[in-house]
Design an enzyme around this catalytic site. Sequence first.
Site, PDB file in Angstrom:
ATOM      1  N   GLU A 138      50.042  47.614  93.082  1.00 31.12           N
ATOM      2  CA  GLU A 138      50.316  48.292  94.353  1.00 31.12           C
ATOM      3  C   GLU A 138      49.431  47.758  95.480  1.00 31.12           C
ATOM      4  O   GLU A 138      49.891  47.617  96.612  1.00 31.12           O
ATOM      5  CB  GLU A 138      50.145  49.794  94.196  1.00 31.12           C
ATOM      6  CG  GLU A 138      51.236  50.391  93.329  1.00 31.12           C
ATOM      7  CD  GLU A 138      50.907  51.777  92.776  1.00 31.12           C
ATOM      8  OE1 GLU A 138      49.911  52.396  93.215  1.00 31.12           O
ATOM      9  OE2 GLU A 138      51.654  52.212  91.880  1.00 31.12           O
TER      10      GLU A 138
ATOM     11  N   TYR B 244      46.111  58.878  90.680  1.00 32.09           N
ATOM     12  CA  TYR B 244      46.214  58.481  89.279  1.00 32.09           C
ATOM     13  C   TYR B 244      45.273  59.295  88.396  1.00 32.09           C
ATOM     14  O   TYR B 244      45.587  59.593  87.254  1.00 32.09           O
ATOM     15  CB  TYR B 244      45.955  56.981  89.107  1.00 32.09           C
ATOM     16  CG  TYR B 244      47.150  56.162  89.491  1.00 32.09           C
ATOM     17  CD1 TYR B 244      48.220  56.015  88.622  1.00 32.09           C
ATOM     18  CD2 TYR B 244      47.228  55.546  90.736  1.00 32.09           C
ATOM     19  CE1 TYR B 244      49.333  55.275  88.981  1.00 32.09           C
ATOM     20  CE2 TYR B 244      48.330  54.802  91.098  1.00 32.09           C
ATOM     21  CZ  TYR B 244      49.383  54.670  90.214  1.00 32.09           C
ATOM     22  OH  TYR B 244      50.483  53.945  90.572  1.00 32.09           O
TER      23      TYR B 244
END
Length: 166
Positions: free
Chosen positions: A164, A124
Site C-alpha cells: 500500500e 492493521y
Amino acid sequence: MLCRVSNLSIVGRGLRMNVSQAMWKSTFNVAPEHVKVLEATVPAVAAAGTDFTKHFYGRMFEAVPCLREVFNNTNQEKGGQPAKLFASIAEAAISVLEDRSVDMELVASIAHKHCALGVQPGQYSIVGGHILGTIEDLLSKDPAVLAAWGALYGEVAAALTATEEG
C-alpha cells in the site's frame, strides 16, 4: 520468483474453496514452531468457516464502530465480505504451510482495495487484535496458538502495508 502452481481445497461449514497458488510469491518469515502450531490449528479455522469471520467483524465493529465506514455494509449483511476474508486467511495460512510464501497477486489485489477505501496502517493492529480475539473466543486461548496466528497475521499485515505504501 517463479514457483509451481498447485490447487488445494478447504472444506468447512459447507464452504468449499479451491486455493490456487500464483506465480508471484514473497517469502514469509514465520518461525518453524509457529508453522507447527498453524498446521495443527488450520483445520479448526477451516471448520469454523465464515462463522469465524462473521464473529470477527461483529466483535471489531462493536469495539470500534467507526470502522463500519470503511467496510461495505451491504457486503457485510449479504455475507460477501466475511467469505472473502475467510478465503484470504485460508490462502495465507496454506501458503505459509506449503512453502513459507505469500501470493503477492492476492496481496496486491487486497492492497488496491484498501487504498481505495482509505485503510490506514494503524488500523492493521486493530484488525489483528480482533482476529486474535476471535481465535480466543471461538478456538483456543493457548498462548502458543495466539502467538502463531499473530505471527502469520503480522507477516500478512506487513506485506499489505508495504504494498500500500508503494
